[in-house]
Design a protein around this motif. Structure first.
Motif, PDB file in Angstrom:
ATOM      1  N   ASN A   1     -24.959 -15.757   2.169  1.00 52.05           N
ATOM      2  CA  ASN A   1     -25.694 -16.995   2.389  1.00 52.05           C
ATOM      3  C   ASN A   1     -25.391 -17.935   1.226  1.00 52.05           C
ATOM      4  OD1 ASN A   1     -27.603 -16.928   4.838  1.00 52.05           O
ATOM      5  ND2 ASN A   1     -27.895 -14.879   3.968  1.00 52.05           N
ATOM      6  N   LYS A   2     -26.316 -18.799   0.887  1.00 57.44           N
ATOM      7  CA  LYS A   2     -26.147 -19.729  -0.230  1.00 57.44           C
ATOM      8  C   LYS A   2     -27.328 -19.639  -1.187  1.00 57.44           C
ATOM      9  CE  LYS A   2     -23.627 -22.987   2.740  1.00 57.44           C
ATOM     10  NZ  LYS A   2     -23.587 -24.383   3.286  1.00 57.44           N
ATOM     11  N   LEU A   3     -27.871 -18.441  -1.324  1.00 59.84           N
ATOM     12  CA  LEU A   3     -29.043 -18.242  -2.167  1.00 59.84           C
ATOM     13  C   LEU A   3     -28.715 -18.500  -3.634  1.00 59.84           C
ATOM     14  CD1 LEU A   3     -30.377 -14.976  -0.486  1.00 59.84           C
ATOM     15  CD2 LEU A   3     -31.427 -17.250  -0.352  1.00 59.84           C
ATOM     16  N   THR A   4     -29.663 -19.120  -4.317  1.00 62.33           N
ATOM     17  CA  THR A   4     -29.506 -19.422  -5.744  1.00 62.33           C
ATOM     18  C   THR A   4     -30.702 -18.844  -6.503  1.00 62.33           C
ATOM     19  OG1 THR A   4     -30.574 -21.564  -5.364  1.00 62.33           O
ATOM     20  CG2 THR A   4     -28.171 -21.522  -5.327  1.00 62.33           C
ATOM     21  N   GLY A   5     -30.722 -19.104  -7.810  1.00 64.77           N
ATOM     22  CA  GLY A   5     -31.810 -18.591  -8.631  1.00 64.77           C
ATOM     23  C   GLY A   5     -31.572 -17.152  -9.022  1.00 64.77           C
ATOM     24  N   THR A   6     -32.614 -16.484  -9.490  1.00 60.21           N
ATOM     25  CA  THR A   6     -32.497 -15.125  -9.993  1.00 60.21           C
ATOM     26  C   THR A   6     -33.039 -14.106  -8.993  1.00 60.21           C
ATOM     27  OG1 THR A   6     -34.659 -15.276 -11.068  1.00 60.21           O
ATOM     28  CG2 THR A   6     -32.741 -15.950 -12.368  1.00 60.21           C
ATOM     29  N   ILE A   7     -32.688 -12.857  -9.232  1.00 61.70           N
ATOM     30  CA  ILE A   7     -33.260 -11.762  -8.447  1.00 61.70           C
ATOM     31  C   ILE A   7     -34.665 -11.514  -8.982  1.00 61.70           C
ATOM     32  CG2 ILE A   7     -33.036  -9.328  -7.823  1.00 61.70           C
ATOM     33  CD1 ILE A   7     -30.018  -9.614  -8.362  1.00 61.70           C
ATOM     34  N   PRO A   8     -35.703 -11.563  -8.138  1.00 58.38           N
ATOM     35  CA  PRO A   8     -37.080 -11.419  -8.642  1.00 58.38           C
ATOM     36  C   PRO A   8     -37.252 -10.106  -9.416  1.00 58.38           C
ATOM     37  CG  PRO A   8     -37.093 -12.097  -6.334  1.00 58.38           C
ATOM     38  CD  PRO A   8     -35.684 -11.755  -6.672  1.00 58.38           C
ATOM     39  N   SER A   9     -37.929 -10.203 -10.572  1.00 61.65           N
ATOM     40  CA  SER A   9     -38.137  -9.002 -11.380  1.00 61.65           C
ATOM     41  C   SER A   9     -39.032  -7.997 -10.665  1.00 61.65           C
ATOM     42  CB  SER A   9     -38.759  -9.377 -12.731  1.00 61.65           C
ATOM     43  OG  SER A   9     -40.009 -10.026 -12.539  1.00 61.65           O
ATOM     44  N   ASP A  10     -39.856  -8.480  -9.698  1.00 64.76           N
ATOM     45  CA  ASP A  10     -40.732  -7.582  -8.949  1.00 64.76           C
ATOM     46  C   ASP A  10     -39.984  -6.769  -7.902  1.00 64.76           C
ATOM     47  OD1 ASP A  10     -42.868  -8.459 -10.394  1.00 64.76           O
ATOM     48  OD2 ASP A  10     -43.629  -9.838  -8.873  1.00 64.76           O
ATOM     49  N   ILE A  11     -38.652  -6.905  -7.861  1.00 64.11           N
ATOM     50  CA  ILE A  11     -37.861  -6.145  -6.900  1.00 64.11           C
ATOM     51  C   ILE A  11     -38.128  -4.642  -7.044  1.00 64.11           C
ATOM     52  CG2 ILE A  11     -35.804  -5.811  -8.354  1.00 64.11           C
ATOM     53  CD1 ILE A  11     -35.532  -6.972  -4.747  1.00 64.11           C
ATOM     54  N   GLY A  12     -38.564  -4.247  -8.223  1.00 65.03           N
ATOM     55  CA  GLY A  12     -38.865  -2.839  -8.476  1.00 65.03           C
ATOM     56  C   GLY A  12     -40.046  -2.313  -7.695  1.00 65.03           C
ATOM     57  N   ASN A  13     -40.827  -3.232  -7.068  1.00 61.42           N
ATOM     58  CA  ASN A  13     -41.951  -2.794  -6.229  1.00 61.42           C
ATOM     59  C   ASN A  13     -41.476  -2.148  -4.924  1.00 61.42           C
ATOM     60  OD1 ASN A  13     -43.604  -3.902  -8.144  1.00 61.42           O
ATOM     61  ND2 ASN A  13     -44.122  -5.735  -6.964  1.00 61.42           N
ATOM     62  N   LEU A  14     -40.240  -2.443  -4.552  1.00 61.73           N
ATOM     63  CA  LEU A  14     -39.716  -1.951  -3.272  1.00 61.73           C
ATOM     64  C   LEU A  14     -39.181  -0.536  -3.452  1.00 61.73           C
ATOM     65  CD1 LEU A  14     -37.839  -5.185  -2.091  1.00 61.73           C
ATOM     66  CD2 LEU A  14     -40.208  -4.507  -1.655  1.00 61.73           C
ATOM     67  N   GLN A  15     -40.058   0.385  -3.757  1.00 60.13           N
ATOM     68  CA  GLN A  15     -39.629   1.713  -4.173  1.00 60.13           C
ATOM     69  C   GLN A  15     -39.131   2.586  -3.026  1.00 60.13           C
ATOM     70  OE1 GLN A  15     -42.273   3.664  -6.924  1.00 60.13           O
ATOM     71  NE2 GLN A  15     -42.741   1.752  -7.975  1.00 60.13           N
ATOM     72  N   LYS A  16     -39.244   2.086  -1.781  1.00 58.89           N
ATOM     73  CA  LYS A  16     -38.713   2.839  -0.642  1.00 58.89           C
ATOM     74  C   LYS A  16     -37.364   2.297  -0.179  1.00 58.89           C
ATOM     75  CE  LYS A  16     -43.198   4.352   1.148  1.00 58.89           C
ATOM     76  NZ  LYS A  16     -44.095   4.404   2.329  1.00 58.89           N
ATOM     77  N   VAL A  17     -36.889   1.241  -0.817  1.00 59.36           N
ATOM     78  CA  VAL A  17     -35.655   0.621  -0.353  1.00 59.36           C
ATOM     79  C   VAL A  17     -34.465   1.549  -0.601  1.00 59.36           C
ATOM     80  CG1 VAL A  17     -34.972  -0.660  -2.444  1.00 59.36           C
ATOM     81  CG2 VAL A  17     -34.489  -1.617  -0.192  1.00 59.36           C
TER      82      VAL A  17
END
Length: 535
Positions: free
Chosen positions: A411-427
């Motif tokens: 896609n054309k996503l910008t910005g940073t990867i959210p630091s809360d990504i660590g909440n997705l512990q089942k991914v």
């Protein structure tokens, strides 16, 4: 002789004759019953002789020490002591079906599914005029479906799916006026569905996917007013779906995937199918837009229309679909470029059981709405790869704690990867490649211990690989084509199950490759080119 005496003698003679006749009939009945019982016994023994492998020793009870009505898998009627049910399902039996089964003239149910019984289905089954249920699915039968099954005039359930049957569906079967379920899936059946199928007024279920049936779906199927299950997927049907099918208000499952069907869907489609739970038409050639009337399908659980040629805006209000579980429309040309074309996300917030959202490979354009983070926490699969999405990844996406698959690549996503990504512990699969993301890799990636696919290639990421990534113990990793720097952490090479590919090419890594690289015994591909490595 008086008249009274004459009547008395006459009455006694009649009574004597009646008693004699009653005795004769009783004797004949016993004799006939004895013959019938022996016929059933011999038919069962003939069945046994055709079974070459009996791993559960089912037939140990089939001997002269027990009456055949007490043999395992055999049920008899109380009055005549004749076989009414033969049930040997899921016993691992190997062999063939004896034609003497046609001598079990009182039988109502033959239940032999989940075995490895092969050969042809004997024509003699057609003699069983009392038969109501024939369950032969998941065996190894070959040849054709016997046309003379049409003589089983009381047949309600015909289940011969998951075998090796060939030929066409016999037109003679359309005379079975009591038939409720026709299950022929996963065979090699060809030809067309007989137009006279519309005569089966009691039919509730048609299951015929995974064959090579073709031609047009007959319009006469619209006469099946009791039909609840229509499964014709993975065949070679062409043309348009007959409009008459859309008027079958009893339909619950509508599954026509992977054919060559085309045309557009009627705008009022979902107004005429009030009980619909499952609508599956993926892998066809449908065009036009997704009908707005989908908003009225209050019982709908699954809408699966991927890999077609649908276009335009998704204007459906999903808010009234309280049971909705799955929306899969990837691989179309959906999208309008309108500023509000992502508004349907907001209506999905009301779907409290929502689990699957596949929007990849379309023309959706715009930013991901904040409503994404308010979707059901039951959501397990979210894919919007290969679209025209721009802006930042909403931080609220990290509220979706049951996500196992997150695809946002290309896609054309910008910005940073959210630091809360660590909440997705089942991914387990996280794809963010082919965007314009910048900033550092979050240290919280190390919380994703179940992660086995991580692809963030072709972005503008900076900084170092966090050593916490060593907590991901089963990984395919692609971080190529970024601006990552520093040394490659030895913790990365300590992932013993790092498999298939490790691609760190086209970055600015320095230093030497840690000796722990020798631990990667499952690795197929290691790509470290276009860096500043030494040693």
């Amino acid at each position: 002789m008086s008249l009274r005496l004459l009547y008395s003698i006459h009455f006694q003679a009649i009574l004597l004759l009646f008693i004699v006749l009653l005795h004769i009939n009783s004797t004949l009945a016993v004799f006939a019953g004895s013959i019938g019982n022996e016929t059933d016994r011999q038919a069962l023994l003939a069945f046994k002789t055709q079974i070459s492998h009996d791993p559960e020793n089912v037939f140990s009870s089939w001997n002269d020490s027990l009456h055949f009505c007490e043999w395992e898998g055999v049920t008899c009627g109380h009055k005549h002591r004749r076989v009414t049910i033969l049930d040997l399902q899921s016993r691992g039996l190997v062999g063939s079906l004896s034609p003497f089964i046609g001598n079990l003239s009182f039988i109502r149910e033959i239940v032999l599914f989940n075995n490895t019984i092969g050969g042809e289905i004997p024509d003699e089954v057609g003699r069983l005029f009392r038969l109501e249920a024939l369950f032969l699915y998941n065996n190894s039968f070959n040849g054709q479906i016997p046309a003379n099954l049409s003589h089983c005039s009381n047949l309600k359930f015909l289940s011969v799916g998951k075998n090796n049957l060939s030929g066409s569906i016999p037109v003679e079967l359309t005379s079975l006026s009591k038939l409720e379920s026709l299950s022929v899936h996963m065979n090699n059946l060809n030809g067309e569905i007989p137009p006279s199928i519309g005569n089966l007024s009691s039919l509730q279920r048609i299951s015929a996917p995974y064959n090579v049936l073709g031609g047009h779906i007959p319009d006469s199927m619209g006469q099946l007013r009791s039909l609840t299950f229509l499964g014709l997927g993975d065949n070679k049907f062409s043309g348009m779906i007959p409009l008459s099918l859309y008027n079958l208000s009893s339909i619950v499952i509508f599954a026509l995937a992977n054919n060559d069907l085309g045309g557009s869907l009627p705008t009022d489609l979902f107004l005429t199918l009030p009980h619909l739970h499952w609508f599956q038409i993926y892998g066809n050639q449908f065009t036009g837009s997704i009908p707005v009337s989908l908003s009225n399908a209050s019982e709908l659980k699954v809408f699966s229309a991927e890999l077609n040629n649908f276009t335009g805006k998704v204007s459906v209000n999903f808010g009234g679909l309280q049971r909705f579980l799955k929306l899969n429309i990837y691989g179309n040309n959906l999208g309008s470029g309108d500023a509000d074309e992502m508004d349907f996300f907001q209506s999905l917030v009301n779907c409290s059981s929502f689990q699957y959202m596949g929007l990849a490979a379309n023309q959706f354009e715009g930013t991901l709405p904040k409503a994404l983070g308010n979707l059901s926490t039951q959501l397990k699969f979210f894919s919007i790869s290969q679209n025209l999405i721009f802006g930042e990844i909403p931080s609220g996406i990290c509220n979706l704690v049951n996500l196992t698959n997150l695809y946002m690549a290309d896609n054309k996503l910008t910005g940073t990867i959210p630091s809360d990504i660590g909440n997705l512990q089942k991914v387990q699969r996280l794809y963010l490649g082919g965007n314009r993301l910048s900033g550092r890799l979050p240290i919280t990636l190390g919380n994703l211990s179940l992660l086995n696919y991580l692809s963030i290639d072709n972005n503008k990421l900076q900084g170092t690989i966090p050593s916490s990534i060593g907590n991901c113990q089963n990984l395919l990793l692609n971080l190529s084509e970024n601006n990552l720097t520093g040394t490659i952490p030895k913790q990365l090479f300590a992932i013993s199950m790092l498999s298939i590919s490790l691609n760190l090419a086209q970055n600015s890594f320095v230093g030497s490759v840690p000796s722990e690289v020798g631990n990667l015994v499952h690795l197929v591909e290691l790509v470290l080119s276009d860096n500043k490595l030494s040693g």
